[in-house]
Design an enzyme around this catalytic site. Structure first.
Site, PDB file in Angstrom:
ATOM      1  N   ASP A  64      20.246 -49.631 -63.081  1.00 54.41           N
ATOM      2  CA  ASP A  64      19.551 -50.709 -62.378  1.00 54.41           C
ATOM      3  C   ASP A  64      18.061 -50.394 -62.347  1.00 54.41           C
ATOM      4  O   ASP A  64      17.642 -49.293 -62.675  1.00 54.41           O
ATOM      5  CB  ASP A  64      20.121 -50.957 -60.977  1.00 54.41           C
ATOM      6  CG  ASP A  64      19.845 -49.842 -59.988  1.00 54.41           C
ATOM      7  OD1 ASP A  64      19.651 -48.686 -60.430  1.00 54.41           O
ATOM      8  OD2 ASP A  64      19.832 -50.109 -58.782  1.00 54.41           O
ATOM      9  N   TYR A  66      14.134 -49.528 -61.397  1.00 58.93           N
ATOM     10  CA  TYR A  66      13.468 -48.646 -60.433  1.00 58.93           C
ATOM     11  C   TYR A  66      13.172 -49.454 -59.173  1.00 58.93           C
ATOM     12  O   TYR A  66      12.825 -50.633 -59.239  1.00 58.93           O
ATOM     13  CB  TYR A  66      12.160 -48.117 -61.014  1.00 58.93           C
ATOM     14  CG  TYR A  66      12.337 -47.210 -62.210  1.00 58.93           C
ATOM     15  CD1 TYR A  66      12.967 -45.976 -62.092  1.00 58.93           C
ATOM     16  CD2 TYR A  66      11.858 -47.586 -63.467  1.00 58.93           C
ATOM     17  CE1 TYR A  66      13.122 -45.137 -63.187  1.00 58.93           C
ATOM     18  CE2 TYR A  66      12.008 -46.758 -64.570  1.00 58.93           C
ATOM     19  CZ  TYR A  66      12.643 -45.533 -64.424  1.00 58.93           C
ATOM     20  OH  TYR A  66      12.805 -44.710 -65.515  1.00 58.93           O
ATOM     21  N   PHE A  77      14.639 -47.825 -68.069  1.00 63.04           N
ATOM     22  CA  PHE A  77      13.920 -46.560 -68.231  1.00 63.04           C
ATOM     23  C   PHE A  77      12.404 -46.732 -68.286  1.00 63.04           C
ATOM     24  O   PHE A  77      11.673 -45.754 -68.310  1.00 63.04           O
ATOM     25  CB  PHE A  77      14.395 -45.774 -69.475  1.00 63.04           C
ATOM     26  CG  PHE A  77      15.792 -45.263 -69.365  1.00 63.04           C
ATOM     27  CD1 PHE A  77      16.085 -44.147 -68.598  1.00 63.04           C
ATOM     28  CD2 PHE A  77      16.843 -45.904 -70.015  1.00 63.04           C
ATOM     29  CE1 PHE A  77      17.381 -43.670 -68.488  1.00 63.04           C
ATOM     30  CE2 PHE A  77      18.143 -45.439 -69.912  1.00 63.04           C
ATOM     31  CZ  PHE A  77      18.418 -44.318 -69.141  1.00 63.04           C
ATOM     32  N   HIS A 187      23.255 -38.051 -69.474  1.00 59.23           N
ATOM     33  CA  HIS A 187      22.097 -38.831 -69.032  1.00 59.23           C
ATOM     34  C   HIS A 187      20.836 -37.965 -69.123  1.00 59.23           C
ATOM     35  O   HIS A 187      20.906 -36.745 -68.944  1.00 59.23           O
ATOM     36  CB  HIS A 187      22.321 -39.286 -67.587  1.00 59.23           C
ATOM     37  CG  HIS A 187      21.409 -40.361 -67.140  1.00 59.23           C
ATOM     38  ND1 HIS A 187      20.147 -40.100 -66.643  1.00 59.23           N
ATOM     39  CD2 HIS A 187      21.554 -41.714 -67.117  1.00 59.23           C
ATOM     40  CE1 HIS A 187      19.565 -41.243 -66.330  1.00 59.23           C
ATOM     41  NE2 HIS A 187      20.393 -42.240 -66.607  1.00 59.23           N
TER      42      HIS A 187
END
Length: 221
Positions: A64, A66, A77, A187
């Site tokens: 989701d 920031y 990202f 990740h």
């Protein structure tokens, strides 16, 4: 609250008419009216506005946006110019530098340069409340972004799906591995990367090799 790009509109028009999406639209409108939410409303579908549907080459799946002020710009990202580069993105840049044996110092975490080359930077949820991570998980964004992945899987050839972390692995399970290249790793967050689940995955070079093999322009990472 719709995508402006006509090629994506055409592909997703049936989705826009479904009851869950109409309900989602109402909930999102209400959230933006009553609370502070990110990204700015005009950038909710920013990932789809950078290139036409048929120009899609790579799909990167995030969770989701920031949730800090001024950070989110509708691309997973990615952060706006002038915002400090988040730790996960720093690790992404470090991996790219390692793969290409270069020392390129990134001055911005804005990934619109990737998006304009056909990289769909897709968060599973497209909105979030200020300072509340994953706060819009209940709004059924997952149904919409699952549909996006399904439509790409069915209607495109030789895409690269970069799935980082368990959440993205699950999200990408519907992708046909015989039709597309699916690359999975841990990740890029410090917690995962420092345990050895990120660095050395060679995803960026593998993605470009696959694109070149299928006569598509490589991504300038």
């Amino acid at each position: 609250m719709f995508i402006k790009n006509s090629t994506w509109q055409e592909q997703l028009k049936e989705e826009f008419q479904k009851p869950y999406f109409l309900e989602l639209t109402q909930h999102v409108d209400n959230e933006y009216k009553t609370t502070i939410c990110f990204p700015p409303k005009e950038l909710i579908f920013n990932a789809f506005e950078q290139f036409d549907f048929q120009q899609t080459k790579v799909v990167i799946i995030g969770q989701d946006p920031y949730h800090g002020t001024g950070e989110a710009n509708g691309l997973c990202f990615s952060v706006n110019d002038g915002i400090a580069i988040p730790p996960s993105l720093k690790n992404i840049f470090s991996e790219i530098n390692s793969e290409y044996d270069r020392l390129l110092f990134q001055t911005t975490g804005n990934l619109d340069r990737w998006a304009k080359q056909g990289v769909l930077l897709l968060n599973a949820g497209l909105t979030v409340r200020k300072d509340e991570a994953n706060s819009h998980k209940h709004l059924k964004w997952n149904l919409f972004t699952d549909a996006v992945i399904r439509i790409l899987n069915e209607n495109c050839e030789n895409l690269v799906f970069l799935l980082w972390g368990n959440f993205a692995h699950k999200k990408g399970k519907i992708v046909d591995r015989n039709k597309h290249l699916v690359l999975e790793s841990g990740h890029p967050s410090p917690l995962s990367a420092n345990r050895g689940f990120w660095f050395g995955n060679n995803h960026f070079k593998q993605a470009n090799a696959y694109l070149k093999e299928n006569k598509k322009a490589e991504i300038e990472w």
